[in-house]
Design a protein around this motif. Structure first.
Motif, PDB file in Angstrom:
ATOM      1  N   ALA A 149       2.161  -3.617  -4.997  1.00 21.63           N
ATOM      2  CA  ALA A 149       0.845  -2.992  -4.788  1.00 21.63           C
ATOM      3  C   ALA A 149      -0.038  -3.826  -3.870  1.00 21.63           C
ATOM      4  O   ALA A 149      -0.719  -3.291  -2.971  1.00 21.63           O
ATOM      5  N   VAL A 150       0.007  -5.153  -4.061  1.00 22.63           N
ATOM      6  CA  VAL A 150      -0.876  -6.026  -3.279  1.00 22.63           C
ATOM      7  C   VAL A 150      -0.466  -5.993  -1.815  1.00 22.63           C
ATOM      8  O   VAL A 150      -1.304  -5.810  -0.918  1.00 22.63           O
ATOM      9  N   ARG A 152       1.175  -3.708  -0.334  1.00 23.06           N
ATOM     10  CA  ARG A 152       0.940  -2.391   0.238  1.00 23.06           C
ATOM     11  C   ARG A 152      -0.515  -2.223   0.655  1.00 23.06           C
ATOM     12  O   ARG A 152      -0.810  -1.762   1.758  1.00 23.06           O
ATOM     13  N   ASP A 153      -1.432  -2.635  -0.222  1.00 22.43           N
ATOM     14  CA  ASP A 153      -2.853  -2.500   0.107  1.00 22.43           C
ATOM     15  C   ASP A 153      -3.203  -3.313   1.349  1.00 22.43           C
ATOM     16  O   ASP A 153      -3.932  -2.835   2.233  1.00 22.43           O
ATOM     17  N   GLU A 154      -2.620  -4.519   1.401  1.00 21.91           N
ATOM     18  CA  GLU A 154      -2.909  -5.389   2.556  1.00 21.91           C
ATOM     19  C   GLU A 154      -2.406  -4.728   3.845  1.00 21.91           C
ATOM     20  O   GLU A 154      -3.132  -4.642   4.846  1.00 21.91           O
ATOM     21  N   MET A 156      -1.774  -1.604   4.365  1.00 19.89           N
ATOM     22  CA  MET A 156      -2.511  -0.368   4.663  1.00 19.89           C
ATOM     23  C   MET A 156      -3.820  -0.669   5.365  1.00 19.89           C
ATOM     24  O   MET A 156      -4.192  -0.010   6.335  1.00 19.89           O
ATOM     25  N   SER A 157      -4.527  -1.674   4.875  1.00 21.28           N
ATOM     26  CA  SER A 157      -5.813  -1.985   5.499  1.00 21.28           C
ATOM     27  C   SER A 157      -5.595  -2.488   6.924  1.00 21.28           C
ATOM     28  O   SER A 157      -6.353  -2.139   7.837  1.00 21.28           O
ATOM     29  N   PHE A 193      -6.925   6.095   7.543  1.00 24.14           N
ATOM     30  CA  PHE A 193      -6.386   5.690   6.231  1.00 24.14           C
ATOM     31  C   PHE A 193      -5.224   6.575   5.806  1.00 24.14           C
ATOM     32  O   PHE A 193      -4.253   6.103   5.227  1.00 24.14           O
ATOM     33  N   ALA A 197      -1.501   5.246   5.036  1.00 21.29           N
ATOM     34  CA  ALA A 197      -0.815   5.473   3.763  1.00 21.29           C
ATOM     35  C   ALA A 197       0.570   6.057   3.998  1.00 21.29           C
ATOM     36  O   ALA A 197       1.486   5.816   3.217  1.00 21.29           O
ATOM     37  N   ALA A 202       3.700   0.295   5.427  1.00 15.87           N
ATOM     38  CA  ALA A 202       2.924   0.039   4.210  1.00 15.87           C
ATOM     39  C   ALA A 202       3.800   0.132   2.961  1.00 15.87           C
ATOM     40  O   ALA A 202       3.491  -0.470   1.935  1.00 15.87           O
TER      41      ALA A 202
END
Lengths: 432, 202
Positions: A149-150, A152-154, A156-157, A193, A197, A202
């Motif tokens: 999750a971490v 992926r979020d990184e 994605m941003s 975004f 995603a 990502a």
């Protein structure tokens, strides 16, 4: 005719027949004594004659639009190509007649032509898709794993930021924005975004950043790039979907007349019951055509009969089908399965007797009446045709009988009596 | 009791219906009168009137009460509905008039000579179709058919009995002459009486 016209003309030649030759106005020819038309003096050729001067014109135009190489050009060619190549070019040029090129060669006008001049010799980075790259183009290890999750979020941003930077090369505007700009900015951010995603970079992660980049690179994609979508009026009109069938103008008119859509028309059951040849005797001879009689029904209380006749078989059949659908009439059914009482109808020498029968009896009738009963949705029926069994008249009589039934309600109203369906009362209304 | 005359009546009624007549006449006999009253009861006929050679006056041409009187009568009936029934015998002879006003009675002239009497029938039509379309004899002058109530029961349930076809077409009626008068077949079944079948009507 004027009286002043000399009598000589009357006897010399007939005015209604064509002139044997143009130069006989002064020296009149004797009148032909047979009634058939005289043959024109000059026979017309079967093909247009081409004049030598026209041919010359074509040669001239061909040499002008496709000239031979002059000395300067051959010198230039010699700089670029080997003598063998030049020989090949010359042989290729000699193989094609420039006159053929002029008369047959034409510019493409189809929608799939290129909108720019190009011999497609090399790839233009602006107009063409990039070449595919082999897996060997990726340097280093080529392994991935699913990102947590971490990560992926990184990712994605980061990707969203990249996308936004592509949309706003001068930096994302900040401070007080007009309403329109604000809306556009929000829209772009949402798009960025969403793209991030859905980006494979990502979802997966790995030790080799080049392999990760290759995930999102279209040059490494196995999917072929889309064909260009042509959007103009002609393309839209000529585009056909696979499930779209040919539009029949007669069917279109019928749908308009009935105020139906195609799905409803498709639910109609149509069957051609009678086909036979008929002849019309004229003084020229016999004209043969085909007669068709078709029934149509929705299997739920609608029945139509249509006739068609034409020299063309398909045309006659279509005529009869359309007439049958246009003639659909309601057939009253008792309990949605049989008729109200016994019916009898006589058409010409044909008499058709139809009898109502109990549930589960089936259609114990002759084939023509069977087809009609099935199309109308009748399930229990017996019939007799005690007199003539002419097919056309049997069908017409059956149709008339089924459509002109006297309903119990009508009888009750006419007599001023109360009539009750005893079956319905006995079964507590649990019949249809 | 000749069935020949009844056969003539059957054909005449069919012909009159085909010709879309409103009123027609037949010779008078007790059989005819009773059968016609049965037909009227079943709703095939609108009126049955005994008269002479000239037809009786149609209802619309008969003298009728004035609209004010009709309104008064309606009001009286709304308040005292029992006045719709005829007064008891004791009051009939009393001199004071009925609360509904004077009754309009249309007298039809019936000739003294029975040979000149006719039975006038009003025919009915609905949706451009005659109500009485088919009327045929079952018993013939040369071959009378008697049926008991069981047979009649079969016939009214659309089955054949005693060489008589069942009543299969919707709304078909059959008339039977019994010792209780001329009855419809279904009524005979209900009362469990048999008799000689006369005709079928639809």
């Amino acid at each position: 005719m004027s009286v002043w016209r000399p009598a000589r003309c009357l006897f010399s030649r007939s005015t209604t027949l064509p002139k044997p030759s143009a130069s006989t106005s002064a020296s009149h020819q004797p009148r032909p004594f047979h009634s058939s038309c005289p043959r024109p003096a000059r026979r017309r050729p079967h093909y247009p004659s081409i004049k030598a001067s026209d041919l010359q014109l074509l040669n001239q135009a061909a040499s002008e639009s496709y000239p031979k190489y002059n000395t300067d050009e051959t010198a230039l060619l010699r700089k670029r190509y080997t003598p063998a190549q030049i020989a090949a070019i010359k042989a290729a040029e000699a193989a094609i007649d420039p006159r053929d090129l002029l008369t047959q060669g034409q510019q493409r006008t189809d929608p799939w032509r290129l909108p720019y001049e190009d011999d497609l010799a090399d790839v233009d980075p602006v107009t063409d898709h990039a070449d595919k790259l082999p897996p060997s183009a990726i340097v280093g290890k080529k392994d991935f794993r699913l990102a947590n999750a971490v990560e992926r979020d990184e990712a994605m941003s980061r990707i969203a930021n990249e996308n936004l930077a592509k949309m706003y090369p001068d930096g994302v505007p900040d401070g007080q924005l007009s309403r329109k700009d604000q809306e556009k900015l929000e829209e772009n951010m949402e798009a960025a975004f969403t793209q991030a995603a859905m980006d494979p970079r990502a979802v997966y992660t790995g030790s080799n950043p080049r392999a990760l980049e290759a995930l999102a690179d279209p040059r490494h994609s196995v999917i072929l790039p889309d064909l260009p979508r042509i959007e103009n009026r002609m393309a839209r009109q000529t585009r056909r979907l696979a499930d779209e069938e040919e539009e029949d103008p007669r069917q279109k008119r019928l749908l308009k007349y009935l105020d139906w859509d195609k799905d409803k028309l498709r639910s109609i059951r149509v069957k051609t019951l009678i086909v036979h040849g008929v002849t019309n005797q004229t003084r020229m001879g016999k004209i043969r055509s085909l007669y068709y009689l078709t029934i149509a029904g929705n299997g739920n209380g609608l029945l139509g009969v249509g006739e068609g006749k034409s020299v063309e078989p398909e045309e006659g059949r279509k005529q009869s089908v359309m007439a049958a659908i246009r003639n659909l009439r309601p057939v009253p059914r008792y309990e949605n399965r049989t008729i109200y009482g016994d019916l009898e109808k006589k058409v010409a020498a044909t008499k058709v007797q139809l009898f109502a029968r109990p549930p589960g009896f089936g259609l114990r009738v002759q084939h023509l009446i069977f087809e009609m009963a099935r199309a109308a949705g009748l399930q229990d029926l017996a019939a007799r045709t005690p007199r003539s069994r002419n097919k056309m008249n049997v069908i017409k009589a059956t149709w008339e009988a089924l459509c002109s039934q006297k309903l119990p309600d009508e009888i009750a109203r006419a007599r001023g009596k109360k009539l009750v369906d005893v079956r319905k009362v006995y079964y507590g209304g649990s019949v249809h | 009791m000749s069935l020949v005359n009844l056969a003539h009546v059957c054909s005449h009624l069919q012909n009159a219906s085909k010709a879309r007549l409103g009123l027609t006449s037949i010779p008078v006999s007790k059989l005819h009168v009773n059968l016609m009253l049965g037909l009227q009861k079943e709703g095939f006929l609108s009126s049955v009137t005994l008269g002479g050679t000239a037809p009786p006056k149609p209802f619309l041409l008969q003298s009728q009460s004035a609209p004010e009187e009709l309104e008064k009568m309606a009001n009286t009936l709304a308040e005292e509905p029992w006045n719709a029934y005829p007064p008891p015998e004791a009051e009939k002879s009393s001199p004071h008039p009925s609360p509904l006003g004077k009754e309009q009675v249309y007298e039809v002239h019936v000739p003294q000579n029975p040979a000149r009497r006719r039975l006038w029938l009003g025919l009915k039509y609905w949706n451009n179709e005659p109500v009485l379309k088919h009327m045929r004899l079952i018993s013939k002058p040369t071959r009378r058919i008697w049926l008991n109530s069981e047979d009649l029961g079969k016939i009214t349930r659309t089955r054949q009995a005693g060489f008589v076809k069942g009543l299969t077409s919707p709304g078909e009626c059959m008339f039977v002459t019994t010792d209780r008068g001329i009855l419809e077949a279904r009524e005979c079944v209900e009362r469990r009486v048999g008799g000689m079948v006369l005709c079928r009507v639809s």
